[in-house]
Design a protein around this motif. Sequence first.
Motif, PDB file in Angstrom:
ATOM      1  N   SER A  57       1.255  -1.111  -0.084  1.00 59.63           N
ATOM      2  CA  SER A  57      -0.170  -0.444  -0.540  1.00 59.63           C
ATOM      3  C   SER A  57       1.426   1.045   0.218  1.00 59.63           C
ATOM      4  O   SER A  57       2.029   1.541   0.545  1.00 59.63           O
ATOM      5  CB  SER A  57      -1.001  -0.279   0.950  1.00 59.63           C
ATOM      6  OG  SER A  57      -0.567   0.074   2.413  1.00 59.63           O
ATOM      7  N   HIS A  59       0.585   5.685  -0.821  1.00 57.35           N
ATOM      8  CA  HIS A  59       0.066   6.867  -0.252  1.00 57.35           C
ATOM      9  C   HIS A  59       0.665   8.239  -1.049  1.00 57.35           C
ATOM     10  O   HIS A  59       1.733   8.037  -1.154  1.00 57.35           O
ATOM     11  CB  HIS A  59      -0.229   7.192   0.588  1.00 57.35           C
ATOM     12  CG  HIS A  59      -0.943   8.817   0.383  1.00 57.35           C
ATOM     13  ND1 HIS A  59      -2.171   9.051   0.231  1.00 57.35           N
ATOM     14  CD2 HIS A  59      -0.535  10.033   1.310  1.00 57.35           C
ATOM     15  CE1 HIS A  59      -2.789  10.452   0.827  1.00 57.35           C
ATOM     16  NE2 HIS A  59      -1.373  10.818   0.848  1.00 57.35           N
ATOM     17  N   LYS A  65       2.101  12.637  -7.862  1.00 55.32           N
ATOM     18  CA  LYS A  65       1.789  11.307  -8.400  1.00 55.32           C
ATOM     19  C   LYS A  65       2.130  11.774  -9.444  1.00 55.32           C
ATOM     20  O   LYS A  65       2.351  12.506 -10.628  1.00 55.32           O
ATOM     21  CB  LYS A  65      -0.170  11.453  -8.559  1.00 55.32           C
ATOM     22  CG  LYS A  65      -0.275  11.044  -7.459  1.00 55.32           C
ATOM     23  CD  LYS A  65      -1.344  10.878  -7.070  1.00 55.32           C
ATOM     24  CE  LYS A  65      -2.394  10.334  -6.315  1.00 55.32           C
ATOM     25  NZ  LYS A  65      -3.497  10.893  -5.947  1.00 55.32           N
ATOM     26  N   TYR A 106      -0.677   2.494   5.462  1.00 53.39           N
ATOM     27  CA  TYR A 106       0.370   4.001   5.742  1.00 53.39           C
ATOM     28  C   TYR A 106      -0.058   4.719   6.096  1.00 53.39           C
ATOM     29  O   TYR A 106      -1.434   4.578   6.381  1.00 53.39           O
ATOM     30  CB  TYR A 106       1.276   3.988   4.034  1.00 53.39           C
ATOM     31  CG  TYR A 106      -0.499   4.378   3.398  1.00 53.39           C
ATOM     32  CD1 TYR A 106      -1.546   4.103   1.985  1.00 53.39           C
ATOM     33  CD2 TYR A 106      -1.371   5.708   3.482  1.00 53.39           C
ATOM     34  CE1 TYR A 106      -2.571   4.520   1.576  1.00 53.39           C
ATOM     35  CE2 TYR A 106      -2.221   6.360   2.965  1.00 53.39           C
ATOM     36  CZ  TYR A 106      -3.085   5.620   1.983  1.00 53.39           C
ATOM     37  OH  TYR A 106      -4.228   5.772   1.296  1.00 53.39           O
ATOM     38  N   SER A 108      -0.588   8.777   6.298  1.00 48.74           N
ATOM     39  CA  SER A 108      -0.429  10.241   5.593  1.00 48.74           C
ATOM     40  C   SER A 108      -0.124  11.359   5.789  1.00 48.74           C
ATOM     41  O   SER A 108      -0.284  12.136   5.435  1.00 48.74           O
ATOM     42  CB  SER A 108      -2.070  10.409   4.840  1.00 48.74           C
ATOM     43  OG  SER A 108      -2.704   9.861   5.617  1.00 48.74           O
TER      44      SER A 108
END
Length: 126
Positions: A57, A59, A65, A106, A108
Motif C-alpha cells: 500500500s 500513498h 503523483k 500507510y 499520511s
Amino acid sequence: QVQLVESGGGLVQAGGSLRLSCAASGRTFSTYALGWFRQPPGKERDIVAAIGWNGGSTHYADSVKGRFTISRDNAKNTVYLQMNSLKPEDTAVYYCAAVRSGSSRYYSTAAGYDSWGQGTQVTVSS
C-alpha cells in the motif's frame, strides 16, 4: 522507536532526478510503516509519500503523483524516494519517518509517525 538517516539530497536542475535513501537501525524494520515528508522554507511539513510495511500500500501527495516513487527494501532496512521530473517547487528539506505498525496500512499525516530522520536538503534550480 528506530533511528533514521537520510541521504541523497543535493542540487539538481529542473527536469532532473534524485533518489533519496533512508537507512534505519534495528531488526524490526519490516514491521514499520514509512513515509517521506518535506518542508519548504517558511512552510509546514507535508506528506510526500507513504508506504505500508510490506510495500503493498502506498500513498502520494497530488503534487508528486506520476513523478515520485516510494519503495522499500526490508532486507537492507532502507526506504527510497525516487524523484523524477523535478520542479523548483520541489525544493525543500526532505524527512523520512517511521512508525511500528500492526497492519499493512500507510500513514499520511505527520502525527502518525514517532521516529524522524534529520532531513536532507533538495534544491531544484530553474
